[in-house]
Enzyme design. Structure first.
Site, PDB file in Angstrom:
ATOM      1  NE  ARG A   1      -2.858   0.330   3.340  1.00 51.12           N
ATOM      2  CZ  ARG A   1      -2.360   0.938   4.419  1.00 51.12           C
ATOM      3  NH1 ARG A   1      -2.078   2.215   4.390  1.00 51.12           N
ATOM      4  NH2 ARG A   1      -2.144   0.253   5.520  1.00 51.12           N
TER       5      ARG A   1
ATOM      6  CE1 TYR B   1     -17.145  10.011 -15.780  1.00 51.02           C
ATOM      7  CE2 TYR B   1     -16.049  10.079 -13.647  1.00 51.02           C
ATOM      8  CZ  TYR B   1     -16.785   9.398 -14.601  1.00 51.02           C
ATOM      9  OH  TYR B   1     -17.152   8.109 -14.362  1.00 51.02           O
TER      10      TYR B   1
ATOM     11  CG  ASP C   1      -9.540  14.849 -15.363  1.00 45.17           C
ATOM     12  OD1 ASP C   1      -8.845  14.319 -16.239  1.00 45.17           O
ATOM     13  OD2 ASP C   1     -10.537  14.315 -14.861  1.00 45.17           O
TER      14      ASP C   1
ATOM     15  CE  LYS D   1     -12.079   6.867 -18.216  1.00 45.21           C
ATOM     16  NZ  LYS D   1     -13.145   5.962 -17.947  1.00 45.21           N
TER      17      LYS D   1
HETATM   18  C1  LIG Z   1     -12.387  13.122 -17.538  1.00 39.52           C
HETATM   19  C2  LIG Z   1     -12.468  11.989 -16.563  1.00 39.52           C
HETATM   20  N1  LIG Z   1     -11.861  12.110 -15.373  1.00 39.52           N
HETATM   21  C3  LIG Z   1     -11.910  11.112 -14.466  1.00 39.52           C
HETATM   22  C4  LIG Z   1     -12.598   9.948 -14.695  1.00 39.52           C
HETATM   23  C5  LIG Z   1     -12.640   8.877 -13.645  1.00 39.52           C
HETATM   24  O1  LIG Z   1     -11.785   7.834 -13.984  1.00 39.52           O
HETATM   25  P1  LIG Z   1     -11.912   6.355 -13.373  1.00 39.52           P
HETATM   26  O2  LIG Z   1     -13.114   5.730 -13.982  1.00 39.52           O
HETATM   27  O3  LIG Z   1     -10.609   5.712 -13.759  1.00 39.52           O
HETATM   28  O4  LIG Z   1     -12.051   6.508 -11.892  1.00 39.52           O
HETATM   29  C6  LIG Z   1     -13.229   9.775 -15.926  1.00 39.52           C
HETATM   30  C7  LIG Z   1     -13.971   8.530 -16.202  1.00 39.52           C
HETATM   31  O5  LIG Z   1     -14.612   8.393 -17.207  1.00 39.52           O
HETATM   32  C8  LIG Z   1     -13.177  10.833 -16.883  1.00 39.52           C
HETATM   33  O6  LIG Z   1     -13.791  10.716 -18.075  1.00 39.52           O
END
Ligand SMILES: Cc1ncc(COP(=O)(O)O)c(C=O)c1O
Length: 392
Positions: A53, A106, A179, A204
């Site tokens: 961890r 998101y 992000d 992604k």
């Molecule tokens: C722009 C964006 N940020 C964060 C996330 C969250 O990612 P995770 O599903 O890996 O937690 C997503 C998920 O689709 C996303 O599209």
């Protein structure tokens, strides 16, 4: 003498050299020695490999790869993109602080901003991602500890003027967290534009094969990285070593995958704009993109990303019909895999908003989000054309 229960690689094979790919250290714990004990006493065990961890060599291999893509000094891997976002924000914010955040984020980030952070005593002020003057006003007025947005927003594909927003944040002693999931380090490296922290869903484009949930946090400031690492340890959002290996392996082809996907996305955006049935195409390569000009040049001067949003005539009903008729693209949420994925925000990424709220953040009915994969532009354009022409 070594305990009989411990694994000794030297006993099992005779290789004198290093493996080309990192072994999967699928172990929760490591034998303790004086160096590990000294690190536990000295830093709380941040640096040595002693419990997974805290640190694990396979997870560190993946983190090093993310850091390399951002040309940064340090990345941390997390169990998901949301773990990256939540751990970072909770590390940087205190009860009584303010965060100025983009309205175009998101869906689960939206919940974190609207529900979870206010419950911890944080005030959240929202502005439109693309309205640089509004960022400057809100930041000057509220003096936030953190400013938060997505470099390329989901699914509007609007850009945030990262250098300008970073300057505004720094002028009041705040930090800019972005992000970068949609844009990826292939198209923009926000730390070089003034951002303090980059959070990403490695699920992604970074990992790139739709087979692992993972996140990453990237810094140029080792002290800040250590603060987030400490919270990651206490909140427990560590990445599993096997998942870290998949992320590492995916990132080995990151550049070639993104080059092809961005090229195909640009071709799709160009060719489908005049298609009967298509009202509008949004991609940062297009001259009619609302951020075309100085902002796109500053933030994404090269490739323009592998996400395309199409607005179809006939609204969400038509999009649902189109989705069912696609033969190459897959109807699925998420993005960034080698396969093209098509989804509609209203019933997936932004299901938690009302139609009015979606309109207010720039998600009209009929928006079809495409994450372009590696099938090739001709196959994808033909597939979209046949599906659109058979509906409506
Ligand atoms: C722009 C964006 N940020 C964060 C996330 C969250 O990612 P995770 O599903 O890996 O937690 C997503 C998920 O689709 C996303 O599209």
């Amino acid at each position: 003498m070594a305990p009989q229960n411990a694994y000794r690689p030297g006993r099992d094979h005779t290789s004198r050299t290093y493996p080309v790919v990192p072994p999967i250290y699928q172990t929760t714990t490591f034998e303790l020695d004086d160096i590990a004990y000294a690190d536990i006493q000295g830093t709380g065990g941040l640096h040595e490999t002693w419990y997974s961890r805290f640190n694990n060599p396979t997870v560190e291999a993946a983190a090093a790869e993310v850091a390399r893509l951002h040309r940064s000094s340090r990345s941390l891997m997390t169990a998901s993109g949301m773990a990256a976002i939540a751990t970072t924000l909770v590390t940087l914010l205190r009860n009584g602080d303010t965060v100025v955040a983009s309205r175009q984020v998101y869906g689960d980030t939206d919940d974190l901003l609207d529900r979870d952070l206010p419950a911890l005593g944080v005030t959240v002020v929202r502005v439109d991602a693309f309205d640089t003057a509004a960022w400057a006003r809100a930041v000057a007025e509220h003096r936030p500890a953190v400013v938060y947005g997505e470099t390329l927003s989901n699914p509007q594909l609007r850009l945030m003027d990262v250098p300008a927003v970073a300057a505004a944040a720094h002028a009041v002693g705040g930090r800019l967290v972005v992000d970068n999931t949609f844009a990826t380090p292939f198209c923009t490296r926000p730390l070089e534009l003034g951002a303090d922290v980059v959070v990403e869903s490695a699920t992604k484009f970074l990992a790139g094969h739709s087979d692992v949930i993972a996140g990453a946090v990237t810094f140029d400031d080792d002290a800040l990285a250590e603060q987030v690492q400490r919270r990651l340890i206490t909140f427990g959002g560590c990445l599993d070593p096997h998942a870290a290996f998949l992320a590492w392996r995916g990132m080995r082809t990151f550049g070639v995958r993104l080059a092809e996907a961005c090229r195909a996305a640009e071709a799709i955006a160009a060719k489908l704009a005049d298609e009967p049935g298509v009202e509008h195409v949004r991609h940062p390569s297009r001259l009619d993109h609302p951020d075309a000009g100085a902002v796109i040049e500053a933030v994404m001067p090269g490739p323009k990303g592998a996400m395309v949003s199409l607005v179809l005539k006939g609204g969400d009903e038509r999009v649902l019909q189109v989705l069912r008729r696609l033969e190459v693209a897959v109807e699925a949420t998420s993005l960034g895999g080698v396969e093209t994925l098509a989804s509609v925000p209203f019933n997936s990424s932004h299901f938690n908003m009302t139609p009015q709220q979606r309109l207010e953040v720039g998600i009209p009915p009929g928006l079809l989000r495409l994450s372009v994969g590696l099938e090739g532009e001709d196959a994808l354009i033909a597939d979209l054309r046949q599906a659109i022409s058979r509906t409506g």
